[in-house]
Design a protein around this motif. Structure first.
Motif, PDB file in Angstrom:
ATOM      1  N   GLU A 107      12.670  -3.118  -6.231  1.00  9.92           N
ATOM      2  CA  GLU A 107      12.027  -2.320  -7.162  1.00  9.92           C
ATOM      3  C   GLU A 107      11.153  -1.370  -6.334  1.00  9.92           C
ATOM      4  OE1 GLU A 107      12.677  -6.139  -9.421  1.00  9.92           O
ATOM      5  OE2 GLU A 107      12.184  -5.577  -7.236  1.00  9.92           O
ATOM      6  N   LEU A 108      10.558  -1.948  -5.224  1.00 12.03           N
ATOM      7  CA  LEU A 108       9.516  -0.943  -4.269  1.00 12.03           C
ATOM      8  C   LEU A 108      10.678   0.124  -3.756  1.00 12.03           C
ATOM      9  CD1 LEU A 108       7.439  -3.455  -2.474  1.00 12.03           C
ATOM     10  CD2 LEU A 108       6.796  -2.182  -4.079  1.00 12.03           C
ATOM     11  N   LEU A 131       1.890   1.106  -7.980  1.00  7.21           N
ATOM     12  CA  LEU A 131       1.468   0.138  -6.887  1.00  7.21           C
ATOM     13  C   LEU A 131       1.247  -1.250  -7.244  1.00  7.21           C
ATOM     14  CD1 LEU A 131      -1.358   2.306  -5.147  1.00  7.21           C
ATOM     15  CD2 LEU A 131       0.914   1.619  -4.093  1.00  7.21           C
ATOM     16  N   GLY A 132       1.408  -1.434  -8.614  1.00  5.70           N
ATOM     17  CA  GLY A 132       1.242  -2.717  -9.204  1.00  5.70           C
ATOM     18  C   GLY A 132       2.389  -3.633  -8.600  1.00  5.70           C
ATOM     19  N   VAL A 172       1.065   0.087   2.314  1.00 13.31           N
ATOM     20  CA  VAL A 172       0.389   0.209   1.386  1.00 13.31           C
ATOM     21  C   VAL A 172      -0.958   0.242   1.542  1.00 13.31           C
ATOM     22  CG1 VAL A 172      -0.261  -2.492   0.942  1.00 13.31           C
ATOM     23  CG2 VAL A 172      -0.112  -0.737  -1.253  1.00 13.31           C
ATOM     24  N   THR A 173      -1.445  -0.152   2.940  1.00 11.42           N
ATOM     25  CA  THR A 173      -2.788   0.011   3.303  1.00 11.42           C
ATOM     26  C   THR A 173      -2.930   1.510   3.897  1.00 11.42           C
ATOM     27  OG1 THR A 173      -1.850  -0.786   5.453  1.00 11.42           O
ATOM     28  CG2 THR A 173      -2.962  -2.485   4.071  1.00 11.42           C
ATOM     29  N   LYS A 174      -1.872   2.267   4.024  1.00 15.22           N
ATOM     30  CA  LYS A 174      -2.088   3.472   4.553  1.00 15.22           C
ATOM     31  C   LYS A 174      -1.948   4.745   3.341  1.00 15.22           C
ATOM     32  CE  LYS A 174       0.359   2.710   8.860  1.00 15.22           C
ATOM     33  NZ  LYS A 174       1.537   2.629   9.557  1.00 15.22           N
ATOM     34  N   PHE A 204      -6.986  -0.131  -6.457  1.00 18.88           N
ATOM     35  CA  PHE A 204      -5.855  -0.943  -6.171  1.00 18.88           C
ATOM     36  C   PHE A 204      -6.176  -1.854  -4.810  1.00 18.88           C
ATOM     37  CE2 PHE A 204      -2.009  -2.171  -3.738  1.00 18.88           C
ATOM     38  CZ  PHE A 204      -1.348  -3.174  -4.517  1.00 18.88           C
ATOM     39  N   LEU A 205      -6.414  -1.199  -4.102  1.00 23.80           N
ATOM     40  CA  LEU A 205      -6.686  -1.853  -2.677  1.00 23.80           C
ATOM     41  C   LEU A 205      -8.135  -2.737  -2.756  1.00 23.80           C
ATOM     42  CD1 LEU A 205      -5.903   0.668   0.149  1.00 23.80           C
ATOM     43  CD2 LEU A 205      -4.635  -1.514  -0.597  1.00 23.80           C
TER      44      LEU A 205
END
Length: 824
Positions: free
Chosen positions: A116-117, A168-169, A227-229, A261-262
């Motif tokens: 999915e990603l 992002l979920g 995702v952290t970036k 989200f983060l």
């Protein structure tokens, strides 16, 4: 290498004016490059909050550069996801067979949310690529600058980013499942050979058709890192988008959603911050600090965190005023089963040595200019720029100068290499890690996102320790500190030991020095003088290290001595330091003076074919180190060697030892330990034979020859000892030291077949020579054979004496006070 850019990012965060000039010219040029590669790159450019100084056109140009960087990075990420998904179909197919590699449930766990990603990012990549392509075509068709600017302004991508952020979920599910996926991969890698082969040899074909090998676990971390970036990317993009642009509102909303989200992920992981380990322990931060991490020959400054059960290496980025510092994950190693090995890596490429020397010289000169500008005659701007340059150079020096290497080896096969500028600090890290590994605490797979984020709050070290950022301290030393290492006691068993001394302060000059390794003994002696040029020194670290053949060096003890100008003087001050169970006796003196710019390391002056008084003066001793080390080595393993001193070693070995003693005493002694014992005795004989003036002065030849006519042995020895007392101190003590040694060798003559007469025959011609070969003082010819007889008989007479005074090996170190023992 990204060290230079990291230094700039850190200094810019301190609001220091940008430096001008070319003070870093030709010094580590490969580091002084722009890292404006990609916003997703960990070293991406850090735009200010508002680009008020930029025109709208300049902002749009920067926005376009950021978007192109995102597109390139997105393409790389898609290749990583494709590589991660490559084995999924095969593993699913085998799950239904009689011999599955993984079960269906395990396949589902490992690849959860990855397809999915991949779909989300493929859609984002295709959309962004299409719009940038259309924009490029519009640019080609537009000739006028106004049309190009108009085209830039019409480029809209906010909806694409908003759509991606709304997905992002999927990352939330991936993050929640990440530890389970890694646990399956690790267990199956250990238990299933077929899966191990697959998991440890996954390939990614780069854009340049170069294949890069990854492990499955490394690829699983890619989405977590990605995702952290996201927030950083959106922040950079928003900074380059004019407020009136249609994208601004959409990008602002996307940034809000990403941060939300983060934040939610961090809150949901709060319960995992204190992970319960075995023995009822919890994961706690034990130590942290800045070290140099080397990977594939490239050095980078990193912030290392030692937890109860693991080592975490992070990349540190200092934030601007009002913002929070950031840490980015580099690697981690569980402590369970971790093996450590440290070595001293003194061998540097010649060009690196030259660059470091150039860097030190420029630092010294710039600091002098700052001192001369105390009143600010050059203005605040020049001062700020100069201080920034000095900090940049110290960061480079901090990265490239360390020589103490710590190798970390994990049972899983992963290895990392760290460099430390101080053996004392390395030993503190090694000792703490060793104590934790001895407790055999099982490592629970960490939530890396949470663990890395928590570093900001848990850290004990805020930033790299830069001396140029410190205020001037009038009590610190500036001049020359001399340390004479005498001896050590308290060893539990005989060992080859050396002492390492370090001083702190500015890194303009060498801050470490070591004695040579002693002969294997319970009470080693050196009487070796070490000298340091210091600027800003406040303390001295002393370590006692044991050397064993084929094994790692072991630090037996260490201590710190405060250096205070009021307690030191230009006269030697003798003291005994307690280093754990070992006591080291040394003398200190300090001579304050103005320092000169650092020069290239001075080559050790040669010792062969040099007057013995000059060698002893250079070494600060009465018996040269070469003589003592060779004698000690012969007594350690050559006393029972048949024909010792009569049978010489090979010419190659002796020449090699001679060259080593002429260039590096420490290296020479190390070679001495493993050389053939006959080569050791051979190099000692060669040293005396090549002295410009014989050990027993030439003008005593005739007087000593006359004493041989005295028939009474006791009267003869009294006369010979009287003549010996007239010799210079160095000659007399070296001769006595050698004679006592030869007497001990002769005591084993029943085994080694070397009597006193045999030894006198070997050494006589080297130690005593006539004034002019073949002539007496009155010009009469003397038979050469008669000269040899005189040389042998004189030395033989001294060897027969049982009441020779003991040799003094080192000059007396006068002290202002009585000896004192410092327990630290």
């Amino acid at each position: 290498m990204d060290v230079y850019q990291e230094a700039l990012s850190y200094l810019e965060s301190q609001h220091v004016a940008e430096a001008g000039g070319d003070i870093l010219e030709d010094v580590f040029q490969e580091e002084a490059v722009s890292c404006f590669l990609s916003p997703f790159n960990s070293e991406s450019i850090d735009f200010p909050d508002t680009l008020t100084s930029c025109t709208r056109e300049e902002m749009l140009e920067k926005k376009l550069a950021v978007l192109r960087g995102i597109l390139e990075s997105e393409e790389v990420y898609l290749r990583e996801l494709d590589a991660l998904l490559t084995p999924m179909k095969a593993l699913r197919a085998s799950a239904g067979t009689s011999q599955p590699v993984l079960s269906s449930q395990q396949v589902q766990t490992v690849f959860y949310q990855v397809p999915e990603l991949r779909d989300v990012h493929q859609s984002f990549f295709s959309g962004l690529k299409a719009r940038l392509s259309a924009h490029s075509q519009a640019e080609e068709m537009s000739s006028a600058q106004e049309m190009v600017m108009c085209s830039d302004y019409k480029l809209e991508v906010g909806d694409l980013f908003l759509k991606m952020v709304n997905s992002l979920g999927l990352y939330g599910g991936f993050i929640e499942n990440y530890e389970k996926a890694v646990e399956v991969v690790r267990k199956c890698t250990q238990s299933n050979p077929r899966f191990r082969t697959l998991a440890e040899s996954m390939y990614i074909n780069g854009a340049d058709k170069v294949r890069t090998t990854y492990t499955l676990e490394a690829l699983l971390y890619k989405p977590l890192d990605r995702v952290t970036k996201t927030t950083l990317v959106l922040r950079d993009l928003l900074k380059t988008t004019p407020v009136e642009h249609k994208d601004h509102a959409a990008l602002q909303e996307a940034l809000r959603l990403s941060q939300s989200f983060l934040s939610g992920v961090n809150e949901s992981s709060q319960s995992k911050r204190e992970v319960k380990l075995t023995h009822g322990m919890r994961r706690q931060l034990m130590r942290d600090g800045f070290v140099v991490d080397e990977s594939e020959g490239v050095r980078s400054l990193r912030h290392l965190f030692l937890y109860t059960d693991l080592l975490l290496c992070t990349r540190f980025k200092h934030a601007g005023r009002g913002k929070q510092d950031q840490y980015r994950f580099s690697w981690y190693l569980p402590l369970a089963g971790l093996r450590l090995r440290w070595v001293t890596d003194h061998e540097r490429p010649p060009d690196t040595t030259v660059r470091l020397q150039t860097l030190r010289t420029k630092m010294f000169l710039l600091r002098q200019q700052l001192h001369q500008n105390v009143k600010g005659t050059r203005g605040l701007t020049w001062t700020a720029r100069s201080r920034k340059k000095l900090e940049q150079m110290e960061l480079l020096l901090l990265t490239h100068s360390p020589v103490y290497r710590l190798d970390l080896h994990s049972p899983s096969g992963k290895s990392h290499t760290l460099f430390f500028s101080s053996l004392y600090i390395l030993e503190e890290w090694r000792d703490t890690i060793h104590k934790l590994t001895a407790e055999n605490i099982e490592t629970i797979p960490p939530d890396l996102l949470t663990l890395t984020s928590a570093c900001v709050k848990l850290r004990m070290t805020q930033q790299p320790h830069l001396h140029c950022s410190e205020a001037e301290d009038e009590t610190s030393l500036c001049g020359t500190v001399s340390v004479a290492i005498h001896s050590a006691s308290g060893l539990q068993e005989p060992a080859c030991v050396y002492v390492c001394v370090e001083v702190n302060g500015y890194g303009f000059y060498d801050q470490q020095a070591q004695t040579h390794s002693s002969v294997r003994s319970l009470n080693p002696h050196w009487d070796q003088e070490l000298s340091f040029q210091v600027d800003g020194a406040q303390k001295m670290m002393v370590l006692c290290v044991s050397q064993s053949d084929g094994q790692d060096d072991t630090v037996l003890g260490k201590t710190t001595v405060q250096l205070e100008s009021k307690s030191l003087s230009s006269r030697w001050r003798r003291q005994t330091l307690q280093l754990g169970q070992v006591e080291v006796t040394l003398s200190l003196k300090y001579c304050p003076h103005q320092l000169e710019a650092p020069r290239s390391p001075v080559q050790q002056p040669p010792v062969f074919c040099v007057p013995i008084e000059k060698v002893a003066q250079q070494e600060g001793v009465l018996v040269p180190h070469l003589v003592r080390c060779c004698v000690e080595e012969v007594e350690r393993r050559g006393m029972d060697e048949v024909g010792i001193y009569r049978i010489s070693g090979t010419t190659t070995d002796i020449s090699s030892l001679k060259a080593a003693f002429n260039s590096n005493l420490r290296e020479a002694v190390t070679r001495l330990r493993c050389a053939e014992v006959n080569a050791v005795s051979g190099v000692l004989k060669l040293y005396f034979r090549e002295l410009p003036e014989p050990l027993i002065p030439t003008d005593l030849f005739q007087s000593l020859a006359k004493t041989l006519d005295i028939q009474d042995l006791n009267s003869r020895l009294v006369s010979m000892l009287s003549l010996l007392q007239s010799c210079p101190d160095v000659n007399r003590n070296t001769f006595l030291y050698l004679v006592h040694h030869l007497q001990r060798v002769a005591q084993r003559h029943d085994v080694n077949k070397m009597t006193l007469l045999n030894l006198a025959t070997v050494f006589g011609p080297s130690l005593l020579r006539p004034p002019v070969a073949g002539l007496e003082q009155n010009g009469a010819t003397v038979d050469i054979s008669q000269e040899v007889v005189i040389q042998v008989q004189v030395v033989f007479s001294y060897l027969q004496s049982n009441n020779l005074p003991e040799a003094q090996t080192s000059a007396p170190y006068s002290s202002d006070t009585e000896d004192e023992t410092t327990h630290m």
